[in-house]
Scaffold this active site. Structure first.
Site, PDB file in Angstrom:
ATOM      1  N   GLU A 176       0.829  -1.217   0.000  1.00  0.00           N
ATOM      2  CA  GLU A 176       0.000   0.000   0.000  1.00  0.00           C
ATOM      3  C   GLU A 176       0.859   1.262   0.000  1.00  0.00           C
ATOM      4  O   GLU A 176       0.751   2.120   0.875  1.00  0.00           O
ATOM      5  CB  GLU A 176      -0.959  -0.014   1.200  1.00  0.00           C
ATOM      6  N   GLU A 377      -5.724  -8.104  -1.352  1.00  0.00           N
ATOM      7  CA  GLU A 377      -6.435  -7.936  -0.076  1.00  0.00           C
ATOM      8  C   GLU A 377      -7.880  -7.619  -0.397  1.00  0.00           C
ATOM      9  O   GLU A 377      -8.161  -6.780  -1.248  1.00  0.00           O
ATOM     10  CB  GLU A 377      -5.851  -6.788   0.774  1.00  0.00           C
TER      11      GLU A 377
END
Length: 478
Positions: A176, A377
Protein backbone atom coordinates in the site's frame (compact mmCIF):
# COMPACT_ATOMS: atom_id res chain seq x y z
CA UNK A 1 -15.88 -24.07 -17.59
CA UNK A 2 -14.43 -21.48 -15.23
CA UNK A 3 -13.84 -17.96 -16.51
CA UNK A 4 -10.70 -17.77 -14.34
CA UNK A 5 -7.46 -18.91 -15.92
CA UNK A 6 -6.25 -22.45 -15.21
CA UNK A 7 -3.23 -21.19 -13.25
CA UNK A 8 -5.29 -18.68 -11.23
CA UNK A 9 -3.58 -18.03 -7.90
CA UNK A 10 -6.23 -18.60 -5.23
CA UNK A 11 -4.96 -18.06 -1.71
CA UNK A 12 -4.91 -15.73 1.25
CA UNK A 13 -2.88 -12.82 2.62
CA UNK A 14 -1.23 -11.90 5.93
CA UNK A 15 1.52 -9.54 7.12
CA UNK A 16 4.43 -10.45 9.36
CA UNK A 17 3.78 -7.60 11.82
CA UNK A 18 0.14 -8.59 12.27
CA UNK A 19 0.46 -12.33 12.79
CA UNK A 20 4.05 -13.50 13.47
CA UNK A 21 4.52 -12.39 17.06
CA UNK A 22 7.87 -13.44 18.60
CA UNK A 23 8.77 -9.76 18.33
CA UNK A 24 12.12 -10.02 20.12
CA UNK A 25 12.92 -13.70 19.52
CA UNK A 26 16.08 -14.99 17.80
CA UNK A 27 17.70 -11.59 17.39
CA UNK A 28 14.76 -9.69 15.91
CA UNK A 29 14.79 -5.90 16.36
CA UNK A 30 11.83 -3.60 16.99
CA UNK A 31 9.80 -2.47 13.98
CA UNK A 32 7.35 0.44 13.96
CA UNK A 33 4.32 -1.83 14.67
CA UNK A 34 6.18 -3.21 17.71
CA UNK A 35 5.99 0.33 19.12
CA UNK A 36 2.20 0.54 18.57
CA UNK A 37 -0.28 -0.11 21.38
CA UNK A 38 -3.67 -1.71 21.03
CA UNK A 39 -6.76 0.34 20.26
CA UNK A 40 -10.33 -0.22 19.15
CA UNK A 41 -13.06 1.08 16.85
CA UNK A 42 -13.47 4.05 19.23
CA UNK A 43 -10.11 4.33 21.06
CA UNK A 44 -7.06 5.17 18.89
CA UNK A 45 -3.96 3.03 19.02
CA UNK A 46 -0.77 4.89 19.93
CA UNK A 47 2.76 4.84 18.63
CA UNK A 48 5.29 5.19 21.49
CA UNK A 49 8.99 6.00 21.54
CA UNK A 50 9.71 3.38 24.22
CA UNK A 51 7.88 0.25 25.37
CA UNK A 52 5.57 1.06 28.30
CA UNK A 53 5.24 -2.00 30.57
CA UNK A 54 1.64 -1.08 31.48
CA UNK A 55 0.45 -0.94 27.84
CA UNK A 56 -0.50 -3.81 25.52
CA UNK A 57 1.45 -4.09 22.25
CA UNK A 58 -0.52 -6.57 20.13
CA UNK A 59 2.23 -7.33 17.59
CA UNK A 60 4.52 -8.67 20.33
CA UNK A 61 2.64 -11.97 20.40
CA UNK A 62 -0.03 -11.44 17.70
CA UNK A 63 -1.22 -14.98 16.84
CA UNK A 64 2.33 -16.38 17.14
CA UNK A 65 2.64 -17.66 13.56
CA UNK A 66 6.37 -17.82 14.37
CA UNK A 67 5.73 -20.97 16.39
CA UNK A 68 2.53 -22.14 14.60
CA UNK A 69 3.54 -21.74 10.94
CA UNK A 70 3.48 -25.48 10.18
CA UNK A 71 -0.02 -25.89 11.56
CA UNK A 72 -1.25 -22.74 9.80
CA UNK A 73 0.24 -23.54 6.40
CA UNK A 74 -1.22 -27.06 6.65
CA UNK A 75 -4.65 -25.45 7.17
CA UNK A 76 -4.09 -23.21 4.13
CA UNK A 77 -3.17 -26.31 2.13
CA UNK A 78 -6.34 -28.03 3.34
CA UNK A 79 -8.32 -25.16 1.80
CA UNK A 80 -6.37 -25.71 -1.41
CA UNK A 81 -4.32 -22.50 -1.49
CA UNK A 82 -2.27 -22.09 -4.64
CA UNK A 83 -0.48 -19.06 -3.18
CA UNK A 84 0.11 -17.45 0.21
CA UNK A 85 0.85 -13.76 0.42
CA UNK A 86 3.02 -12.96 3.42
CA UNK A 87 5.80 -10.52 4.24
CA UNK A 88 9.33 -10.70 5.56
CA UNK A 89 9.92 -8.80 8.78
CA UNK A 90 12.85 -6.52 7.90
CA UNK A 91 14.01 -6.48 11.54
CA UNK A 92 14.32 -10.28 11.64
CA UNK A 93 16.98 -9.96 8.92
CA UNK A 94 18.55 -6.62 9.92
CA UNK A 95 17.45 -5.71 13.49
CA UNK A 96 18.28 -2.00 13.14
CA UNK A 97 18.00 -1.84 9.38
CA UNK A 98 21.54 -0.58 8.75
CA UNK A 99 23.66 -3.67 9.55
CA UNK A 100 25.83 -5.07 6.78
CA UNK A 101 25.62 -8.70 7.94
CA UNK A 102 22.18 -10.32 8.21
CA UNK A 103 20.80 -12.17 11.22
CA UNK A 104 21.08 -15.85 10.24
CA UNK A 105 18.35 -16.96 12.65
CA UNK A 106 15.88 -14.66 10.90
CA UNK A 107 16.87 -15.95 7.46
CA UNK A 108 16.45 -19.52 8.67
CA UNK A 109 12.90 -18.84 9.85
CA UNK A 110 11.77 -17.81 6.37
CA UNK A 111 13.63 -20.77 4.87
CA UNK A 112 11.40 -22.97 7.02
CA UNK A 113 8.24 -21.04 6.10
CA UNK A 114 8.89 -21.13 2.35
CA UNK A 115 9.97 -24.79 2.46
CA UNK A 116 6.74 -25.59 4.28
CA UNK A 117 4.74 -23.72 1.61
CA UNK A 118 6.53 -25.62 -1.17
CA UNK A 119 5.94 -28.94 0.57
CA UNK A 120 2.20 -28.21 0.36
CA UNK A 121 2.38 -26.96 -3.24
CA UNK A 122 1.80 -23.33 -2.22
CA UNK A 123 3.58 -20.54 -4.11
CA UNK A 124 4.78 -17.76 -1.76
CA UNK A 125 3.95 -14.19 -2.75
CA UNK A 126 6.26 -12.05 -0.64
CA UNK A 127 5.84 -8.40 0.31
CA UNK A 128 9.33 -7.06 1.00
CA UNK A 129 8.18 -4.11 3.13
CA UNK A 130 4.71 -4.44 4.65
CA UNK A 131 4.68 -1.67 7.28
CA UNK A 132 7.62 -3.35 9.08
CA UNK A 133 10.15 -0.51 9.01
CA UNK A 134 12.89 -0.93 11.64
CA UNK A 135 12.13 1.55 14.43
CA UNK A 136 15.85 2.31 14.74
CA UNK A 137 15.63 3.89 11.25
CA UNK A 138 12.83 6.14 12.50
CA UNK A 139 14.89 7.21 15.52
CA UNK A 140 18.10 7.89 13.60
CA UNK A 141 16.93 9.00 10.13
CA UNK A 142 13.23 9.96 10.49
CA UNK A 143 12.40 6.93 8.37
CA UNK A 144 12.10 7.33 4.61
CA UNK A 145 12.60 11.11 4.88
CA UNK A 146 16.29 10.24 4.55
CA UNK A 147 17.64 9.11 1.20
CA UNK A 148 20.04 6.83 3.08
CA UNK A 149 17.19 4.34 3.53
CA UNK A 150 17.35 3.47 -0.18
CA UNK A 151 20.77 1.87 0.39
CA UNK A 152 19.59 0.01 3.49
CA UNK A 153 16.53 -1.28 1.64
CA UNK A 154 18.66 -2.43 -1.29
CA UNK A 155 21.01 -4.30 1.05
CA UNK A 156 17.96 -6.01 2.56
CA UNK A 157 16.56 -6.85 -0.91
CA UNK A 158 19.84 -8.26 -2.22
CA UNK A 159 20.11 -10.46 0.88
CA UNK A 160 16.62 -11.98 0.63
CA UNK A 161 16.68 -12.25 -3.18
CA UNK A 162 19.84 -14.34 -3.09
CA UNK A 163 18.73 -16.39 -0.10
CA UNK A 164 15.27 -17.26 -1.45
CA UNK A 165 15.93 -17.20 -5.21
CA UNK A 166 14.88 -20.84 -5.53
CA UNK A 167 11.91 -20.54 -3.17
CA UNK A 168 10.14 -17.28 -4.07
CA UNK A 169 9.13 -16.15 -7.54
CA UNK A 170 6.58 -13.39 -6.87
CA UNK A 171 7.65 -10.24 -4.99
CA UNK A 172 5.90 -6.97 -4.04
CA UNK A 173 8.22 -4.09 -3.19
CA UNK A 174 6.04 -2.07 -0.78
CA UNK A 175 2.63 -2.66 0.75
CA UNK A 176 0.00 0.00 0.00
CA UNK A 177 2.71 2.46 -1.04
CA UNK A 178 0.07 5.15 -1.60
CA UNK A 179 -0.40 5.30 2.18
CA UNK A 180 2.41 7.85 1.82
CA UNK A 181 -0.11 10.15 0.13
CA UNK A 182 -2.08 10.35 3.39
CA UNK A 183 -1.23 11.79 6.80
CA UNK A 184 -1.90 8.42 8.49
CA UNK A 185 0.77 6.85 6.31
CA UNK A 186 3.50 8.62 8.25
CA UNK A 187 3.42 6.02 11.00
CA UNK A 188 2.94 2.76 9.13
CA UNK A 189 4.43 3.51 5.73
CA UNK A 190 6.99 6.32 5.58
CA UNK A 191 8.00 6.15 9.26
CA UNK A 192 8.43 9.93 9.36
CA UNK A 193 7.49 10.21 13.05
CA UNK A 194 10.89 10.66 14.69
CA UNK A 195 10.39 11.46 18.39
CA UNK A 196 6.60 11.39 18.18
CA UNK A 197 4.51 9.67 20.83
CA UNK A 198 0.73 9.76 20.67
CA UNK A 199 -2.28 8.54 18.67
CA UNK A 200 -1.15 6.89 15.41
CA UNK A 201 -3.73 8.94 13.50
CA UNK A 202 -2.67 12.18 15.18
CA UNK A 203 1.00 12.68 14.30
CA UNK A 204 1.73 16.23 13.06
CA UNK A 205 1.78 16.12 9.28
CA UNK A 206 4.28 17.74 6.94
CA UNK A 207 3.40 16.99 3.28
CA UNK A 208 6.90 18.04 2.17
CA UNK A 209 8.54 15.38 4.36
CA UNK A 210 5.94 12.75 3.57
CA UNK A 211 6.04 13.13 -0.23
CA UNK A 212 9.83 13.32 -0.24
CA UNK A 213 9.86 10.08 1.75
CA UNK A 214 7.47 8.55 -0.78
CA UNK A 215 9.83 9.58 -3.59
CA UNK A 216 12.64 7.70 -1.83
CA UNK A 217 10.38 4.63 -1.65
CA UNK A 218 9.68 4.91 -5.39
CA UNK A 219 13.40 5.02 -6.15
CA UNK A 220 14.08 2.10 -3.78
CA UNK A 221 11.32 0.05 -5.42
CA UNK A 222 12.64 0.81 -8.92
CA UNK A 223 16.25 -0.01 -7.93
CA UNK A 224 15.10 -3.33 -6.43
CA UNK A 225 13.17 -4.22 -9.60
CA UNK A 226 16.09 -3.31 -11.88
CA UNK A 227 18.41 -5.42 -9.73
CA UNK A 228 15.99 -8.37 -9.64
CA UNK A 229 15.42 -8.32 -13.40
CA UNK A 230 19.18 -8.23 -14.02
CA UNK A 231 20.16 -10.99 -11.59
CA UNK A 232 17.04 -13.16 -11.22
CA UNK A 233 15.12 -13.19 -14.51
CA UNK A 234 12.74 -15.81 -13.06
CA UNK A 235 11.36 -13.24 -10.58
CA UNK A 236 8.05 -11.46 -11.18
CA UNK A 237 8.08 -8.06 -9.49
CA UNK A 238 4.88 -6.28 -8.50
CA UNK A 239 3.60 -3.17 -6.76
CA UNK A 240 0.82 -2.96 -4.19
CA UNK A 241 -1.62 -0.09 -3.65
CA UNK A 242 -4.59 0.54 -1.37
CA UNK A 243 -7.01 1.16 -4.20
CA UNK A 244 -9.58 3.76 -3.23
CA UNK A 245 -12.51 3.59 -5.63
CA UNK A 246 -14.79 6.58 -5.21
CA UNK A 247 -17.83 8.02 -6.95
CA UNK A 248 -18.98 11.61 -7.34
CA UNK A 249 -21.93 12.08 -4.97
CA UNK A 250 -23.93 14.11 -7.48
CA UNK A 251 -23.79 15.18 -11.12
CA UNK A 252 -22.68 18.64 -9.96
CA UNK A 253 -19.53 19.30 -12.07
CA UNK A 254 -17.72 20.36 -8.88
CA UNK A 255 -18.35 16.91 -7.41
CA UNK A 256 -17.16 15.26 -10.62
CA UNK A 257 -13.95 17.28 -10.61
CA UNK A 258 -13.36 16.67 -6.90
CA UNK A 259 -13.76 12.92 -7.45
CA UNK A 260 -11.43 12.93 -10.45
CA UNK A 261 -8.79 14.80 -8.45
CA UNK A 262 -9.20 12.39 -5.53
CA UNK A 263 -8.76 9.37 -7.80
CA UNK A 264 -5.68 10.98 -9.36
CA UNK A 265 -4.10 11.72 -6.02
CA UNK A 266 -4.92 8.47 -4.21
CA UNK A 267 -4.58 5.92 -7.01
CA UNK A 268 -2.91 7.15 -10.19
CA UNK A 269 -0.09 9.20 -8.64
CA UNK A 270 1.62 6.05 -7.26
CA UNK A 271 0.33 3.64 -9.89
CA UNK A 272 1.77 5.74 -12.73
CA UNK A 273 5.23 5.85 -11.16
CA UNK A 274 5.23 2.07 -10.65
CA UNK A 275 3.76 1.04 -14.01
CA UNK A 276 4.61 3.90 -16.39
CA UNK A 277 7.90 4.80 -14.76
CA UNK A 278 7.22 8.51 -14.32
CA UNK A 279 5.20 10.94 -12.26
CA UNK A 280 1.79 11.67 -13.81
CA UNK A 281 0.96 14.83 -15.71
CA UNK A 282 -0.93 16.34 -12.75
CA UNK A 283 1.91 15.92 -10.21
CA UNK A 284 3.41 19.40 -10.65
CA UNK A 285 0.16 21.17 -9.89
CA UNK A 286 -0.47 18.86 -6.92
CA UNK A 287 2.99 19.61 -5.49
CA UNK A 288 2.48 23.34 -5.98
CA UNK A 289 -0.88 23.32 -4.20
CA UNK A 290 0.58 21.31 -1.30
CA UNK A 291 3.66 23.56 -1.12
CA UNK A 292 5.91 20.60 -1.88
CA UNK A 293 9.18 20.55 -3.80
CA UNK A 294 10.51 17.04 -4.47
CA UNK A 295 14.30 16.85 -4.39
CA UNK A 296 15.44 14.40 -7.05
CA UNK A 297 18.88 13.21 -7.99
CA UNK A 298 19.77 13.47 -11.71
CA UNK A 299 19.59 9.69 -12.16
CA UNK A 300 16.19 9.26 -10.47
CA UNK A 301 14.11 9.78 -13.62
CA UNK A 302 15.98 7.06 -15.49
CA UNK A 303 15.79 4.71 -12.49
CA UNK A 304 12.02 5.13 -12.26
CA UNK A 305 11.71 4.58 -16.03
CA UNK A 306 13.67 1.33 -15.93
CA UNK A 307 12.30 -0.05 -12.67
CA UNK A 308 8.69 -0.65 -13.67
CA UNK A 309 6.64 -3.56 -12.34
CA UNK A 310 5.62 -6.79 -14.09
CA UNK A 311 2.19 -6.92 -12.46
CA UNK A 312 -0.05 -4.64 -10.38
CA UNK A 313 -1.67 -5.72 -7.11
CA UNK A 314 -4.02 -3.87 -4.81
CA UNK A 315 -6.24 -4.04 -1.75
CA UNK A 316 -9.96 -3.49 -2.20
CA UNK A 317 -12.43 -3.41 0.66
CA UNK A 318 -14.97 -0.71 -0.04
CA UNK A 319 -15.91 2.44 -1.94
CA UNK A 320 -16.97 5.90 -0.88
CA UNK A 321 -18.47 9.03 -2.37
CA UNK A 322 -16.94 12.47 -2.89
CA UNK A 323 -18.81 15.75 -2.71
CA UNK A 324 -18.20 19.47 -2.37
CA UNK A 325 -21.56 19.88 -0.64
CA UNK A 326 -22.04 20.35 3.09
CA UNK A 327 -24.24 18.40 5.53
CA UNK A 328 -23.30 14.91 4.35
CA UNK A 329 -22.68 11.77 6.40
CA UNK A 330 -19.08 10.59 6.54
CA UNK A 331 -17.84 6.99 6.65
CA UNK A 332 -14.59 5.27 7.65
CA UNK A 333 -12.49 2.94 5.54
CA UNK A 334 -9.13 1.36 4.76
CA UNK A 335 -6.79 4.41 4.91
CA UNK A 336 -9.43 6.41 3.03
CA UNK A 337 -12.76 7.55 4.39
CA UNK A 338 -15.35 9.51 2.46
CA UNK A 339 -19.05 10.26 2.18
CA UNK A 340 -21.74 7.65 2.72
CA UNK A 341 -23.32 6.04 -0.33
CA UNK A 342 -27.08 5.61 0.27
CA UNK A 343 -27.19 2.60 -2.07
CA UNK A 344 -24.78 0.44 -0.03
CA UNK A 345 -24.75 -1.50 3.25
CA UNK A 346 -21.83 -1.30 5.66
CA UNK A 347 -19.72 -3.61 7.85
CA UNK A 348 -19.54 -3.54 11.67
CA UNK A 349 -16.75 -0.98 11.28
CA UNK A 350 -18.75 1.27 8.95
CA UNK A 351 -16.90 0.23 5.78
CA UNK A 352 -19.36 0.18 2.89
CA UNK A 353 -19.77 -3.07 0.98
CA UNK A 354 -19.60 -2.66 -2.79
CA UNK A 355 -18.80 -5.80 -4.84
CA UNK A 356 -19.63 -4.08 -8.15
CA UNK A 357 -17.10 -1.42 -7.23
CA UNK A 358 -14.43 -4.13 -7.51
CA UNK A 359 -15.45 -4.88 -11.11
CA UNK A 360 -15.42 -1.16 -11.81
CA UNK A 361 -11.96 -0.79 -10.21
CA UNK A 362 -10.49 -3.75 -12.13
CA UNK A 363 -11.69 -2.24 -15.40
CA UNK A 364 -10.32 1.20 -14.51
CA UNK A 365 -6.89 -0.14 -13.53
CA UNK A 366 -6.56 -2.56 -16.44
CA UNK A 367 -7.77 0.03 -18.92
CA UNK A 368 -5.02 2.37 -17.78
CA UNK A 369 -2.10 -0.04 -17.40
CA UNK A 370 -2.71 -3.24 -19.44
CA UNK A 371 -0.56 -5.48 -17.24
CA UNK A 372 -1.73 -8.50 -15.17
CA UNK A 373 -3.67 -7.57 -12.02
CA UNK A 374 -4.11 -9.34 -8.71
CA UNK A 375 -6.48 -8.59 -5.82
CA UNK A 376 -4.19 -9.24 -2.85
CA UNK A 377 -6.44 -7.94 -0.08
CA UNK A 378 -10.21 -8.08 0.18
CA UNK A 379 -12.45 -9.23 2.98
CA UNK A 380 -14.88 -8.47 5.74
CA UNK A 381 -13.70 -7.46 9.19
CA UNK A 382 -16.45 -8.53 11.59
CA UNK A 383 -17.26 -9.49 15.16
CA UNK A 384 -17.29 -13.29 15.01
CA UNK A 385 -19.41 -14.98 17.69
CA UNK A 386 -19.34 -18.74 18.15
CA UNK A 387 -22.65 -20.56 17.89
CA UNK A 388 -23.99 -22.90 20.56
CA UNK A 389 -22.04 -25.69 18.83
CA UNK A 390 -18.80 -23.72 19.39
CA UNK A 391 -18.35 -22.98 15.66
CA UNK A 392 -18.29 -19.60 13.92
CA UNK A 393 -21.10 -19.61 11.34
CA UNK A 394 -19.91 -16.64 9.31
CA UNK A 395 -22.47 -16.57 6.50
CA UNK A 396 -21.99 -12.77 6.31
CA UNK A 397 -18.33 -13.30 5.35
CA UNK A 398 -19.25 -15.93 2.76
CA UNK A 399 -21.83 -13.54 1.27
CA UNK A 400 -19.24 -10.74 1.08
CA UNK A 401 -16.58 -12.88 -0.58
CA UNK A 402 -19.02 -14.65 -2.91
CA UNK A 403 -20.32 -11.35 -4.24
CA UNK A 404 -16.81 -9.99 -4.79
CA UNK A 405 -15.58 -13.14 -6.56
CA UNK A 406 -18.67 -13.04 -8.80
CA UNK A 407 -17.77 -9.47 -9.80
CA UNK A 408 -14.14 -10.48 -10.42
CA UNK A 409 -15.51 -13.09 -12.84
CA UNK A 410 -17.48 -10.34 -14.60
CA UNK A 411 -14.30 -8.26 -14.89
CA UNK A 412 -12.49 -11.24 -16.45
CA UNK A 413 -15.35 -11.53 -18.96
CA UNK A 414 -14.89 -7.81 -19.62
CA UNK A 415 -11.34 -8.64 -20.72
CA UNK A 416 -9.33 -7.88 -17.57
CA UNK A 417 -6.18 -10.03 -17.15
CA UNK A 418 -6.63 -11.17 -13.54
CA UNK A 419 -3.97 -13.53 -12.18
CA UNK A 420 -5.01 -14.19 -8.59
CA UNK A 421 -6.99 -13.46 -5.43
CA UNK A 422 -5.76 -13.53 -1.83
CA UNK A 423 -8.41 -12.42 0.69
CA UNK A 424 -7.00 -10.51 3.63
CA UNK A 425 -6.35 -12.07 7.03
CA UNK A 426 -7.09 -15.62 5.86
CA UNK A 427 -6.38 -16.50 9.49
CA UNK A 428 -7.48 -14.04 12.21
CA UNK A 429 -4.79 -11.48 13.02
CA UNK A 430 -4.19 -8.06 14.60
CA UNK A 431 -5.90 -5.15 12.83
CA UNK A 432 -3.42 -2.66 11.36
CA UNK A 433 -5.72 0.33 11.75
CA UNK A 434 -7.02 -0.29 15.27
CA UNK A 435 -4.63 -2.83 16.81
CA UNK A 436 -7.47 -5.11 17.93
CA UNK A 437 -8.21 -8.81 17.54
CA UNK A 438 -12.00 -8.40 17.62
CA UNK A 439 -12.02 -7.25 14.01
CA UNK A 440 -11.69 -10.67 12.43
CA UNK A 441 -11.24 -11.48 8.74
CA UNK A 442 -10.15 -15.10 8.75
CA UNK A 443 -11.41 -18.44 7.50
CA UNK A 444 -9.63 -19.72 10.60
CA UNK A 445 -10.61 -18.52 14.09
CA UNK A 446 -7.76 -17.91 16.52
CA UNK A 447 -8.53 -17.96 20.23
CA UNK A 448 -6.75 -14.69 21.01
CA UNK A 449 -8.54 -11.64 22.38
CA UNK A 450 -8.20 -7.88 22.72
CA UNK A 451 -6.91 -8.06 26.30
CA UNK A 452 -4.03 -10.29 25.18
CA UNK A 453 -5.50 -13.51 26.60
CA UNK A 454 -6.24 -16.70 24.70
CA UNK A 455 -4.63 -20.08 24.12
CA UNK A 456 -3.92 -19.36 20.41
CA UNK A 457 -5.74 -22.53 19.30
CA UNK A 458 -7.03 -22.56 15.72
CA UNK A 459 -10.54 -23.51 14.58
CA UNK A 460 -12.15 -23.69 11.13
CA UNK A 461 -15.09 -21.35 10.46
CA UNK A 462 -17.90 -22.16 8.02
CA UNK A 463 -16.14 -19.92 5.48
CA UNK A 464 -13.14 -22.29 5.57
CA UNK A 465 -15.15 -25.10 3.97
CA UNK A 466 -16.88 -22.71 1.57
CA UNK A 467 -13.59 -21.25 0.28
CA UNK A 468 -12.19 -24.76 -0.11
CA UNK A 469 -15.03 -25.51 -2.58
CA UNK A 470 -14.47 -22.21 -4.40
CA UNK A 471 -10.80 -23.03 -4.97
CA UNK A 472 -11.48 -26.67 -5.94
CA UNK A 473 -13.95 -25.46 -8.60
CA UNK A 474 -11.65 -22.61 -9.78
CA UNK A 475 -14.27 -20.08 -8.76
CA UNK A 476 -17.27 -21.79 -10.36
CA UNK A 477 -18.94 -23.05 -7.19
CA UNK A 478 -19.85 -19.98 -5.16
Amino acid sequence: MSVFRDDFLWGGACAANQFEGAWDVDGKGASVPDMCTNGSHTVPKWVTTTIHPDRLYPSHEAIDFYHHYEEDIALFAEMGFKTFRTSINWTRIFPNGWETEPNEKGLEFYDRVFDCCKKHGIEPLVTISHYELPYALVEKYNGWASRELIGFYMNYCKTIFERYKDKVKYWLTFNEINAGMMAFGQVLSTGTVQGYEGPAMGAPDDPQTRLQALHHQFVASAQAIIYAHAHYPQFKMGCMLAYGQSYAMTCDPDDQLANQQGMNEHNWYCGDVHVRGEYPYFAKRLWKELGVEIRMEPEDAETLKKGVVDFYTFSYYMTSCVTTHKDVEGIGGNLLGGVKNPYLKASDWGWQIDPKGLRYALNEIYGRYRIPLMVVENGLGAYDVKGEDGIVHDSYRIDYLRDHIAQMAEAVKDGVDLMGYTPWGCIDLVSASTGEMAKRYGFIYVNKFDDGTGDLSRERKDSFYWYKKVIASNGEEL
